[in-house]
Design an enzyme around this catalytic site. Sequence first.
Site, PDB file in Angstrom:
ATOM      1  N   ASN A  76      -3.680   6.699  -0.596  1.00  0.00           N
ATOM      2  CA  ASN A  76      -2.903   7.761   0.028  1.00  0.00           C
ATOM      3  C   ASN A  76      -1.816   8.305  -0.913  1.00  0.00           C
ATOM      4  OD1 ASN A  76      -1.992   9.495   2.131  1.00  0.00           O
ATOM      5  ND2 ASN A  76      -2.576   7.951   3.642  1.00  0.00           N
ATOM      6  N   HIS A 106       8.125  -6.953 -17.265  1.00  0.00           N
ATOM      7  CA  HIS A 106       8.875  -7.328 -18.461  1.00  0.00           C
ATOM      8  C   HIS A 106       9.399  -8.753 -18.313  1.00  0.00           C
ATOM      9  CE1 HIS A 106       9.149  -3.307 -20.350  1.00  0.00           C
ATOM     10  NE2 HIS A 106       9.150  -2.870 -19.097  1.00  0.00           N
ATOM     11  N   ALA A 153       3.808  -2.549   5.922  1.00  0.00           N
ATOM     12  CA  ALA A 153       4.589  -1.493   5.271  1.00  0.00           C
ATOM     13  C   ALA A 153       5.897  -2.071   4.732  1.00  0.00           C
ATOM     14  CB  ALA A 153       4.876  -0.375   6.267  1.00  0.00           C
ATOM     15  N   ARG A 176       0.762 -14.143  10.571  1.00  0.00           N
ATOM     16  CA  ARG A 176      -0.298 -14.513  11.502  1.00  0.00           C
ATOM     17  C   ARG A 176      -1.643 -14.148  10.884  1.00  0.00           C
ATOM     18  NH1 ARG A 176      -2.668 -10.306  14.365  1.00  0.00           N
ATOM     19  NH2 ARG A 176      -1.564  -8.324  14.436  1.00  0.00           N
TER      20      ARG A 176
END
Length: 207
Positions: A76, A106, A153, A176
């Site tokens: 997306n 790094h 998210a 879960r």
Amino acid sequence: MLLGVPDITRSHAGVDVIGADCRIDPTVSVMRFGERGGVLQLADGVSIYAHTRLVLGDVVADPCVGIQIGARTIVNVGAYLSGEGGLTIGEDVLIGPHAKLLSAGHAIDEGDAIIARNRITRARISIGDGAWIGAGAIVLEGVNIGRGAVVAAGAVVRQDVPAGMVAAGMPARLIRSRRGQAWPATGAPSRGRSWARSVFNVIWRRV
């Protein structure tokens, strides 16, 4: 063409192999170092939406380093996919808007006080078939996301997520397993990473 959905394309600057019926928005950019070919490959039906960035390093020591995206995967808008350490994305994967898969970084505990002068660290990221990486999530180098796993998210993932499990938080932890006949009540840890305590907590909450 549907509004916002990229047209089917047969070629895109910087992409070595494009399967049938792939959709790549014209704003998708590819940053490449070096001249090695075959390091960015898309299988059939891949869709990459607007303003996604794909980055490939020049790591001649490992010919497998690059980005491979499996069939019907959707990336997306605004995603950042780093292939410097290797990035393998399976089939039917959902990569949410502004997600970041970072296979390079790094070193911070050695060498120069100036981070930019220290060595680059690299480790392959693998995303299993049918997984979902949620909007704004960050997956760090060396992590494996199992088949059908979910990264919520905004999560920051530093350890492997077993197949069928849901991970959330900063840093991400297992919360879960997915429900339904396709998955057992709990997931098994992958590659010996230290998720044992989180899996135990999932089991305890279900008893």
